[in-house]
Scaffold this motif. Structure first.
Motif, PDB file in Angstrom:
ATOM      1  N   LEU A   1       0.818  -1.202   0.000  1.00  0.00           N
ATOM      2  CA  LEU A   1       0.000   0.000   0.000  1.00  0.00           C
ATOM      3  C   LEU A   1       0.855   1.257   0.000  1.00  0.00           C
ATOM      4  N   ALA A   2       1.921   1.236   0.799  1.00  0.00           N
ATOM      5  CA  ALA A   2       2.806   2.400   0.844  1.00  0.00           C
ATOM      6  C   ALA A   2       3.490   2.630  -0.496  1.00  0.00           C
ATOM      7  N   ALA A   3       3.914   1.549  -1.138  1.00  0.00           N
ATOM      8  CA  ALA A   3       4.596   1.683  -2.422  1.00  0.00           C
ATOM      9  C   ALA A   3       3.654   2.155  -3.516  1.00  0.00           C
ATOM     10  N   MET A   4       2.378   1.807  -3.405  1.00  0.00           N
ATOM     11  CA  MET A   4       1.396   2.137  -4.446  1.00  0.00           C
ATOM     12  C   MET A   4       0.614   3.396  -4.103  1.00  0.00           C
ATOM     13  N   ARG A   5       1.035   4.143  -3.146  1.00  0.00           N
ATOM     14  CA  ARG A   5       0.318   5.350  -2.742  1.00  0.00           C
ATOM     15  C   ARG A   5       0.079   6.265  -3.944  1.00  0.00           C
ATOM     16  N   GLY A   6      -1.159   6.613  -4.164  1.00  0.00           N
ATOM     17  CA  GLY A   6      -1.520   7.448  -5.307  1.00  0.00           C
ATOM     18  C   GLY A   6      -2.124   6.676  -6.456  1.00  0.00           C
ATOM     19  N   GLU A   7      -2.035   5.349  -6.409  1.00  0.00           N
ATOM     20  CA  GLU A   7      -2.620   4.502  -7.440  1.00  0.00           C
ATOM     21  C   GLU A   7      -3.679   3.582  -6.823  1.00  0.00           C
ATOM     22  N   PRO A   8      -4.752   3.299  -7.539  1.00  0.00           N
ATOM     23  CA  PRO A   8      -5.744   2.351  -7.015  1.00  0.00           C
ATOM     24  C   PRO A   8      -5.118   0.973  -6.801  1.00  0.00           C
ATOM     25  N   VAL A   9      -5.470   0.348  -5.698  1.00  0.00           N
ATOM     26  CA  VAL A   9      -4.948  -0.970  -5.346  1.00  0.00           C
ATOM     27  C   VAL A   9      -6.128  -1.909  -5.120  1.00  0.00           C
TER      28      VAL A   9
ATOM     29  N   VAL B   1     -13.066   6.200  -7.505  1.00  0.00           N
ATOM     30  CA  VAL B   1     -11.659   5.900  -7.219  1.00  0.00           C
ATOM     31  C   VAL B   1     -10.780   6.275  -8.413  1.00  0.00           C
ATOM     32  N   ALA B   2     -11.220   5.912  -9.613  1.00  0.00           N
ATOM     33  CA  ALA B   2     -10.423   6.232 -10.801  1.00  0.00           C
ATOM     34  C   ALA B   2     -10.272   7.734 -10.979  1.00  0.00           C
ATOM     35  N   ALA B   3     -11.366   8.472 -10.813  1.00  0.00           N
ATOM     36  CA  ALA B   3     -11.304   9.933 -10.971  1.00  0.00           C
ATOM     37  C   ALA B   3     -10.432  10.566  -9.896  1.00  0.00           C
ATOM     38  N   ALA B   4     -10.508  10.049  -8.666  1.00  0.00           N
ATOM     39  CA  ALA B   4      -9.686  10.600  -7.582  1.00  0.00           C
ATOM     40  C   ALA B   4      -8.207  10.341  -7.835  1.00  0.00           C
ATOM     41  N   ALA B   5      -7.870   9.155  -8.361  1.00  0.00           N
ATOM     42  CA  ALA B   5      -6.477   8.853  -8.669  1.00  0.00           C
ATOM     43  C   ALA B   5      -5.957   9.765  -9.768  1.00  0.00           C
ATOM     44  N   ASP B   6      -6.780  10.021 -10.785  1.00  0.00           N
ATOM     45  CA  ASP B   6      -6.362  10.908 -11.874  1.00  0.00           C
ATOM     46  C   ASP B   6      -6.186  12.341 -11.385  1.00  0.00           C
ATOM     47  N   ALA B   7      -7.112  12.795 -10.544  1.00  0.00           N
ATOM     48  CA  ALA B   7      -7.105  14.208 -10.147  1.00  0.00           C
ATOM     49  C   ALA B   7      -6.149  14.505  -9.000  1.00  0.00           C
ATOM     50  N   LEU B   8      -5.972  13.570  -8.068  1.00  0.00           N
ATOM     51  CA  LEU B   8      -5.260  13.866  -6.833  1.00  0.00           C
ATOM     52  C   LEU B   8      -4.000  13.037  -6.636  1.00  0.00           C
ATOM     53  N   GLY B   9      -3.947  11.850  -7.225  1.00  0.00           N
ATOM     54  CA  GLY B   9      -2.750  11.017  -7.081  1.00  0.00           C
ATOM     55  C   GLY B   9      -2.413  10.755  -5.630  1.00  0.00           C
ATOM     56  N   ARG B  10      -1.150  11.013  -5.247  1.00  0.00           N
ATOM     57  CA  ARG B  10      -0.677  10.730  -3.898  1.00  0.00           C
ATOM     58  C   ARG B  10      -1.334  11.618  -2.854  1.00  0.00           C
ATOM     59  N   ASP B  11      -1.975  12.702  -3.285  1.00  0.00           N
ATOM     60  CA  ASP B  11      -2.623  13.595  -2.316  1.00  0.00           C
ATOM     61  C   ASP B  11      -4.025  13.135  -1.940  1.00  0.00           C
ATOM     62  N   CYS B  12      -4.511  12.054  -2.537  1.00  0.00           N
ATOM     63  CA  CYS B  12      -5.865  11.588  -2.218  1.00  0.00           C
ATOM     64  C   CYS B  12      -5.888  10.961  -0.836  1.00  0.00           C
ATOM     65  N   PRO B  13      -6.800  11.362   0.018  1.00  0.00           N
ATOM     66  CA  PRO B  13      -6.924  10.745   1.342  1.00  0.00           C
ATOM     67  C   PRO B  13      -7.495   9.331   1.223  1.00  0.00           C
ATOM     68  N   PRO B  14      -7.501   8.566   2.296  1.00  0.00           N
ATOM     69  CA  PRO B  14      -7.981   7.173   2.232  1.00  0.00           C
ATOM     70  C   PRO B  14      -9.395   7.059   1.667  1.00  0.00           C
TER      71      PRO B  14
ATOM     72  N   LEU C   1     -17.592  15.437  -5.071  1.00  0.00           N
ATOM     73  CA  LEU C   1     -16.848  14.446  -4.282  1.00  0.00           C
ATOM     74  C   LEU C   1     -15.344  14.680  -4.386  1.00  0.00           C
ATOM     75  N   LEU C   2     -14.865  15.002  -5.578  1.00  0.00           N
ATOM     76  CA  LEU C   2     -13.426  15.282  -5.740  1.00  0.00           C
ATOM     77  C   LEU C   2     -13.008  16.539  -5.008  1.00  0.00           C
ATOM     78  N   THR C   3     -13.896  17.509  -4.953  1.00  0.00           N
ATOM     79  CA  THR C   3     -13.604  18.737  -4.179  1.00  0.00           C
ATOM     80  C   THR C   3     -13.403  18.404  -2.727  1.00  0.00           C
ATOM     81  N   ASP C   4     -14.251  17.531  -2.182  1.00  0.00           N
ATOM     82  CA  ASP C   4     -14.104  17.136  -0.780  1.00  0.00           C
ATOM     83  C   ASP C   4     -12.823  16.376  -0.534  1.00  0.00           C
ATOM     84  N   LEU C   5     -12.369  15.591  -1.520  1.00  0.00           N
ATOM     85  CA  LEU C   5     -11.158  14.785  -1.333  1.00  0.00           C
ATOM     86  C   LEU C   5      -9.875  15.611  -1.480  1.00  0.00           C
ATOM     87  N   ALA C   6      -9.964  16.739  -2.155  1.00  0.00           N
ATOM     88  CA  ALA C   6      -8.761  17.543  -2.398  1.00  0.00           C
ATOM     89  C   ALA C   6      -8.190  18.057  -1.081  1.00  0.00           C
ATOM     90  N   PRO C   7      -6.840  18.170  -0.988  1.00  0.00           N
ATOM     91  CA  PRO C   7      -6.220  18.669   0.246  1.00  0.00           C
ATOM     92  C   PRO C   7      -6.710  20.069   0.597  1.00  0.00           C
TER      93      PRO C   7
END
Length: 406
Positions: free
Chosen positions: A250-258, A286-299, A400-406
């Protein structure tokens, strides 16, 4: 006394066979032997046979019309059949079936066969449409044409329905506990019907689209797994750790869907610590959050419809680690039922999943299905019944993506 020879001459030949068949049909249906029966495009021989029977001309034209009352009178007065037309047909063509009685007995037998399933479904309103579908398609009767044979299948199906969704169980064990045999749900009529009920609970079309993968995914959505690798959960942004295999991945894949398997999660025995974890219903989030936020996406954890055994296991590990949960799903009755199941099992606060968020969303898609209570916000169910439109997660993805953004 019946003059059998005379009766056969008058009514037993091939040219009056159509008349005997029509009378038998009336008798089997319990209809009266009055009025006329008509044969279109009668042959000359058929017309002569009726004239011989009635002792008069049978009219002209292509069709031939025969008054049954007159036939009955002729048979009685001639001595060919002193007890009339009905008795004559039985003598010539054998006993007449009582179709009304047979149909009533068959209906009673089928009602008795379905009784255990119907009793099990009294507390499962979410399966009402599936039960009606069984009747409308005749699926049970095609799979098990005899009600006595179907009774055992439906009794075991009722036991299956009572236990679904399951709190994470292998299919063989589930089959043994509900049906008395570890392979009872592998194939055959019971397996087909049980899989159909699972699809109904998972919000899928009732008829299976076939294939081992579809079967595996369907069972996984109701907590029954064919093996530890078939049940998976999609997640993004879980922090992981440095001292367990799953944590390091999980740590290595941070920012990508797992996609985690049930096997991995069962071997991960330590609580997972992640703070606030958001749960969504559909992978598109999940796909949209990974595209938009990457490693900055919260759990973020995706239930992908009704949670599989792997989803429940991950949520339990996160709960053991002290996580708080926020939930969003589709605003339709299937989505509400899924949310209610997650709410009852692990608890969560709404993530744009209450009456105010529903009323703010734009949609003109009609809402169908049976209403389901929304205990986290009772006014949501009321609003959905009043407005009667469905709102899918894709339609509010930007919020939803707005809420997930840092």
């Amino acid at each position: 006394m019946t003059d059998t020879d005379r009766l056969r001459r008058l009514l037993g030949g091939p040219d009056t066979a159509w008349l005997v068949k029509r009378v038998r049909s009336r008798l089997e249906r319990g209809a009266s032997l009055s009025g006329r029966v008509t044969l279109a495009e009668a042959t000359p021989a058929q017309r002569r046979a009726v004239e011989l029977l009635l002792g008069r001309r049978a009219g002209t034209g292509a069709s031939l019309s025969v008054p049954l009352d007159e036939v009955d009178r002729v048979l009685r007065t001639s001595g060919a059949s002193p007890h009339g037309l009905a008795a004559a047909v039985e003598l010539l063509d054998g006993p007449v079936r009582d179709l009304a009685r047979e149909n009533a007995e068959t209906a009673a037998a089928w009602a008795a066969a379905f009784a255990p399933l119907d009793e099990a479904l009294t507390a499962r309103p979410e399966l009402a449409e599936w039960r009606a579908w069984l009747d409308s398609t005749g699926l049970v009767r095609r799979l098990a044409p005899d009600p006595a044979e179907a009774a055992g299948t439906l009794r075991r199906l009722a036991a299956v329905v009572r236990r679904l969704p399951s709190p994470d169980m292998p299919l063989g064990r589930f089959a043994a506990e509900t049906c008395g045999h570890a392979h009872a749900l592998d194939e055959g009529p019971l397996a087909t019907l049980a899989l159909s009920s699972a699809r109904a609970l998972a919000g899928l079309p009732f008829r299976s689209d076939g294939g081992a993968e579809a079967r595996r995914e369907t069972w996984a959505k109701v907590g029954v797994h064919l093996d530890e690798l078939s049940s998976t959960v999609l997640c993004l942004g879980l922090p992981g750790d440095a001292h367990t295999p799953t944590g390091r991945m999980l740590a290595a894949m941070r920012g990508e869907p797992v996609s985690l398997t049930l096997r991995q999660l069962r071997r991960h025995t330590e609580p997972m610590r992640a703070g606030l974890v958001r749960i969504c219903e559909n992978p598109v989030v999940v796909a949209a959050a990974a595209d938009a936020l990457g490693r900055d996406c919260p759990p973020l954890v995706c239930g992908n419809g009704r949670p599989s055994a792997a989803v429940w296991r991950l949520l339990e590990l996160l709960a053991e680690g002290g996580a708080d949960f926020a939930y969003h799903g589709d605003f339709d009755w299937g989505g509400i039922a899924i949310a209610a199941a997650v709410h009852e099992r692990i608890g969560w606060r709404p993530w744009r999943y209450d009456a105010s968020a529903y009323l703010e969303a734009t949609s003109d898609t009609p809402l169908a299905g049976r209403p389901v209570p929304t205990p986290w916000d009772p006014s949501l169910a009321t609003a959905m019944k009043d407005r009667a439109v469905r709102v899918e997660e894709e339609q509010v993805l930007t919020d939803l993506l707005t809420d997930l953004a840092p």
